[in-house]
Design a protein around this motif. Structure first.
Motif, PDB file in Angstrom:
ATOM      1  N   LYS A 174       0.827  -1.216   0.000  1.00  0.00           N
ATOM      2  CA  LYS A 174       0.000   0.000   0.000  1.00  0.00           C
ATOM      3  C   LYS A 174       0.861   1.267   0.000  1.00  0.00           C
ATOM      4  CE  LYS A 174      -0.742   0.221   5.033  1.00  0.00           C
ATOM      5  NZ  LYS A 174       0.241   1.272   5.261  1.00  0.00           N
ATOM      6  N   ASP A 175       2.124   1.129   0.393  1.00  0.00           N
ATOM      7  CA  ASP A 175       3.040   2.279   0.386  1.00  0.00           C
ATOM      8  C   ASP A 175       4.026   2.147  -0.766  1.00  0.00           C
ATOM      9  OD1 ASP A 175       1.833   3.113   2.801  1.00  0.00           O
ATOM     10  OD2 ASP A 175       3.154   1.799   3.943  1.00  0.00           O
ATOM     11  N   GLY A 176       5.000   1.265  -0.573  1.00  0.00           N
ATOM     12  CA  GLY A 176       6.047   1.082  -1.578  1.00  0.00           C
ATOM     13  C   GLY A 176       5.533   0.593  -2.908  1.00  0.00           C
ATOM     14  N   GLY A 177       4.539  -0.294  -2.855  1.00  0.00           N
ATOM     15  CA  GLY A 177       3.993  -0.837  -4.102  1.00  0.00           C
ATOM     16  C   GLY A 177       3.437   0.241  -5.001  1.00  0.00           C
ATOM     17  N   LEU A 178       2.814   1.249  -4.389  1.00  0.00           N
ATOM     18  CA  LEU A 178       2.214   2.325  -5.192  1.00  0.00           C
ATOM     19  C   LEU A 178       3.267   3.217  -5.847  1.00  0.00           C
ATOM     20  CD1 LEU A 178      -0.892   3.442  -3.080  1.00  0.00           C
ATOM     21  CD2 LEU A 178      -0.848   2.139  -5.203  1.00  0.00           C
ATOM     22  N   LEU A 179       4.457   3.275  -5.256  1.00  0.00           N
ATOM     23  CA  LEU A 179       5.517   4.111  -5.834  1.00  0.00           C
ATOM     24  C   LEU A 179       6.035   3.548  -7.151  1.00  0.00           C
ATOM     25  CD1 LEU A 179       7.615   4.887  -2.612  1.00  0.00           C
ATOM     26  CD2 LEU A 179       6.110   6.467  -3.844  1.00  0.00           C
ATOM     27  N   VAL A 180       5.830   2.234  -7.340  1.00  0.00           N
ATOM     28  CA  VAL A 180       6.370   1.595  -8.547  1.00  0.00           C
ATOM     29  C   VAL A 180       5.254   0.966  -9.385  1.00  0.00           C
ATOM     30  CG1 VAL A 180       8.689   1.163  -7.677  1.00  0.00           C
ATOM     31  CG2 VAL A 180       6.882  -0.484  -7.180  1.00  0.00           C
ATOM     32  N   GLN A 181       4.080   1.559  -9.339  1.00  0.00           N
ATOM     33  CA  GLN A 181       2.948   0.948 -10.017  1.00  0.00           C
ATOM     34  C   GLN A 181       2.222   1.948 -10.903  1.00  0.00           C
ATOM     35  OE1 GLN A 181       1.512  -2.614  -9.556  1.00  0.00           O
ATOM     36  NE2 GLN A 181       1.228  -1.671 -11.540  1.00  0.00           N
ATOM     37  N   GLY A 182       1.887   1.525 -12.108  1.00  0.00           N
ATOM     38  CA  GLY A 182       0.996   2.321 -12.931  1.00  0.00           C
ATOM     39  C   GLY A 182      -0.432   1.869 -12.706  1.00  0.00           C
ATOM     40  N   ARG A 183      -1.376   2.777 -12.766  1.00  0.00           N
ATOM     41  CA  ARG A 183      -2.807   2.415 -12.749  1.00  0.00           C
ATOM     42  C   ARG A 183      -3.573   3.594 -13.321  1.00  0.00           C
ATOM     43  NH1 ARG A 183      -4.788   2.749  -6.458  1.00  0.00           N
ATOM     44  NH2 ARG A 183      -3.774   4.707  -5.963  1.00  0.00           N
ATOM     45  N   GLY A 184      -4.704   3.305 -13.945  1.00  0.00           N
ATOM     46  CA  GLY A 184      -5.426   4.378 -14.622  1.00  0.00           C
ATOM     47  C   GLY A 184      -4.494   5.029 -15.627  1.00  0.00           C
ATOM     48  N   ASN A 185      -4.421   6.359 -15.580  1.00  0.00           N
ATOM     49  CA  ASN A 185      -3.528   7.080 -16.501  1.00  0.00           C
ATOM     50  C   ASN A 185      -2.305   7.634 -15.798  1.00  0.00           C
ATOM     51  OD1 ASN A 185      -5.279   6.691 -18.699  1.00  0.00           O
ATOM     52  ND2 ASN A 185      -6.600   8.318 -17.927  1.00  0.00           N
ATOM     53  N   THR A 186      -1.994   7.100 -14.616  1.00  0.00           N
ATOM     54  CA  THR A 186      -0.852   7.644 -13.866  1.00  0.00           C
ATOM     55  C   THR A 186       0.185   6.566 -13.573  1.00  0.00           C
ATOM     56  OG1 THR A 186      -1.939   7.242 -11.740  1.00  0.00           O
ATOM     57  CG2 THR A 186      -2.255   9.417 -12.724  1.00  0.00           C
ATOM     58  N   TRP A 187       1.428   7.012 -13.526  1.00  0.00           N
ATOM     59  CA  TRP A 187       2.536   6.137 -13.146  1.00  0.00           C
ATOM     60  C   TRP A 187       2.982   6.512 -11.743  1.00  0.00           C
ATOM     61  CZ3 TRP A 187       3.603   2.009 -15.851  1.00  0.00           C
ATOM     62  CH2 TRP A 187       3.443   1.984 -17.243  1.00  0.00           C
ATOM     63  N   GLY A 188       3.425   5.522 -10.955  1.00  0.00           N
ATOM     64  CA  GLY A 188       4.004   5.799  -9.633  1.00  0.00           C
ATOM     65  C   GLY A 188       5.256   6.654  -9.768  1.00  0.00           C
ATOM     66  N   GLN A 189       5.611   7.309  -8.647  1.00  0.00           N
ATOM     67  CA  GLN A 189       6.717   8.284  -8.705  1.00  0.00           C
ATOM     68  C   GLN A 189       8.078   7.689  -9.055  1.00  0.00           C
ATOM     69  OE1 GLN A 189       4.860   8.902  -5.072  1.00  0.00           O
ATOM     70  NE2 GLN A 189       5.456  11.034  -4.932  1.00  0.00           N
ATOM     71  N   LEU A 190       8.272   6.390  -8.768  1.00  0.00           N
ATOM     72  CA  LEU A 190       9.588   5.794  -9.031  1.00  0.00           C
ATOM     73  C   LEU A 190       9.652   5.024 -10.346  1.00  0.00           C
ATOM     74  CD1 LEU A 190      10.511   4.514  -5.442  1.00  0.00           C
ATOM     75  CD2 LEU A 190      11.374   6.541  -6.620  1.00  0.00           C
ATOM     76  N   ILE A 191       8.528   4.968 -11.056  1.00  0.00           N
ATOM     77  CA  ILE A 191       8.527   4.269 -12.348  1.00  0.00           C
ATOM     78  C   ILE A 191       9.480   4.984 -13.313  1.00  0.00           C
ATOM     79  CG2 ILE A 191       7.096   3.861 -14.399  1.00  0.00           C
ATOM     80  CD1 ILE A 191       6.257   1.825 -12.574  1.00  0.00           C
ATOM     81  N   PHE A 192      10.266   4.193 -14.023  1.00  0.00           N
ATOM     82  CA  PHE A 192      11.219   4.657 -15.045  1.00  0.00           C
ATOM     83  C   PHE A 192      12.457   5.365 -14.471  1.00  0.00           C
ATOM     84  CE2 PHE A 192       7.075   5.146 -17.522  1.00  0.00           C
ATOM     85  CZ  PHE A 192       7.086   3.818 -17.935  1.00  0.00           C
ATOM     86  N   LYS A 193      12.570   5.453 -13.128  1.00  0.00           N
ATOM     87  CA  LYS A 193      13.775   6.071 -12.550  1.00  0.00           C
ATOM     88  C   LYS A 193      14.912   5.046 -12.643  1.00  0.00           C
ATOM     89  CE  LYS A 193      12.115   9.965 -10.418  1.00  0.00           C
ATOM     90  NZ  LYS A 193      11.078  10.287 -11.384  1.00  0.00           N
ATOM     91  N   ASP A 194      15.876   5.342 -13.496  1.00  0.00           N
ATOM     92  CA  ASP A 194      17.001   4.435 -13.690  1.00  0.00           C
ATOM     93  C   ASP A 194      18.124   4.847 -12.742  1.00  0.00           C
ATOM     94  OD1 ASP A 194      18.825   2.624 -14.599  1.00  0.00           O
ATOM     95  OD2 ASP A 194      19.101   3.528 -16.572  1.00  0.00           O
ATOM     96  N   LEU A 195      18.173   4.203 -11.582  1.00  0.00           N
ATOM     97  CA  LEU A 195      19.117   4.585 -10.538  1.00  0.00           C
ATOM     98  C   LEU A 195      20.214   3.539 -10.406  1.00  0.00           C
ATOM     99  CD1 LEU A 195      16.467   5.592  -7.834  1.00  0.00           C
ATOM    100  CD2 LEU A 195      17.578   7.076  -9.521  1.00  0.00           C
ATOM    101  N   VAL A 196      21.384   4.003  -9.999  1.00  0.00           N
ATOM    102  CA  VAL A 196      22.533   3.116  -9.807  1.00  0.00           C
ATOM    103  C   VAL A 196      23.048   3.300  -8.378  1.00  0.00           C
ATOM    104  CG1 VAL A 196      24.887   2.564 -10.573  1.00  0.00           C
ATOM    105  CG2 VAL A 196      23.148   3.211 -12.246  1.00  0.00           C
ATOM    106  N   LYS A 197      23.306   2.178  -7.718  1.00  0.00           N
ATOM    107  CA  LYS A 197      23.814   2.228  -6.342  1.00  0.00           C
ATOM    108  C   LYS A 197      25.287   1.867  -6.344  1.00  0.00           C
ATOM    109  CE  LYS A 197      22.881   0.321  -1.751  1.00  0.00           C
ATOM    110  NZ  LYS A 197      22.157  -0.724  -1.022  1.00  0.00           N
ATOM    111  N   PHE A 198      26.067   2.678  -5.645  1.00  0.00           N
ATOM    112  CA  PHE A 198      27.506   2.412  -5.523  1.00  0.00           C
ATOM    113  C   PHE A 198      27.802   1.927  -4.113  1.00  0.00           C
ATOM    114  CE2 PHE A 198      26.959   5.413  -8.940  1.00  0.00           C
ATOM    115  CZ  PHE A 198      27.791   4.906  -9.912  1.00  0.00           C
ATOM    116  N   LYS A 199      28.690   0.941  -4.009  1.00  0.00           N
ATOM    117  CA  LYS A 199      28.984   0.380  -2.677  1.00  0.00           C
ATOM    118  C   LYS A 199      29.765   1.374  -1.836  1.00  0.00           C
ATOM    119  CE  LYS A 199      28.573  -4.496  -3.488  1.00  0.00           C
ATOM    120  NZ  LYS A 199      28.096  -4.563  -4.843  1.00  0.00           N
TER     121      LYS A 199
END
Length: 199
Positions: A174-199
């Motif tokens: 209900k929290d994190g899932g919505l950040l990466v989910q499209g529904r209706g005509n909207t995309w979640g805020q993290l959709i398509f964010k191509d991020l890289v993590k460095f150690k």
């Protein structure tokens, strides 16, 4: 531990490439007979093994890479998914919000897979990016994971790392899932964010 991917479109093939890159065996299945997937599977790598839907369902860990509503067809193949982990890579963009009955799309999918350990993940990147080598400039490409079952996340995160990705847990559906989910005509805020993590 054995793995499968149900759905062999762009996302399913992108996931298969991740397995092939690390020479990990994975069964791939779709509505089509296994022999029709053979040419594409061979082109990706020798550890990509076409199978039937039943072969794929027999795996411990299953990536669901089908169009959103097709999850129902997969879910009704067996009565209980106890002991299995479902990794939901579907997106509900274009699915009317009212069809989801006020639920996050991932929760709708989770409900269909009775007894499964359920994790939303690997779905926020376009297929072409997901298919690319996740090792980027000395860092690892991020994949987001979300689940209502904390114990389900750790093994999926370990698999993501094995495949070369950097998993980031986002908490419940209900929290994190919505950040990466499209529904209706909207995309979640993290959709398509191509991020890289460095150690």
């Amino acid at each position: 531990m054995n793995y499968s991917i149900i759905g062999f479109g762009a996302v399913g093939q992108a996931l298969a490439r991740a397995f092939a890159r690390k020479s990990i065996n994975v069964t791939v299945a779709s509505r089509r007979p296994p022999e029709t997937l053979m040419q594409q599977a061979r082109a990706i790598g020798p550890t990509i093994v076409p199978g039937t839907l039943q072969d794929a369902i027999a795996s411990d860990t299953i990536f669901l890479a089908v169009p959103f509503w097709e999850h129902r067809e997969v879910a009704k193949q067996i009565t209980t998914w106890q002991g299995k982990t479902i990794i939901d890579t579907t997106n509900a963009f274009g699915v009317p919000v009212e069809d989801l009955e006020g639920q996050p799309p991932a929760a709708v999918v989770a409900k269909a897979f009775t007894g499964a350990r359920f994790v939303k993940g690997f779905n926020h990147l376009p297929a072409a990016v997901l298919a690319a080598d996740p090792s980027v400039n000395g860092g690892s490409r991020v994949v987001f994971l979300s689940s209502d079952d904390e114990n389900a996340v750790a093994p999926v995160a370990a698999l993501a790392e094995q495949l070369g990705f950097a998993p980031i847990a986002l908490g419940p559906l209900k929290d994190g899932g919505l950040l990466v989910q499209g529904r209706g005509n909207t995309w979640g805020q993290l959709i398509f964010k191509d991020l890289v993590k460095f150690k």
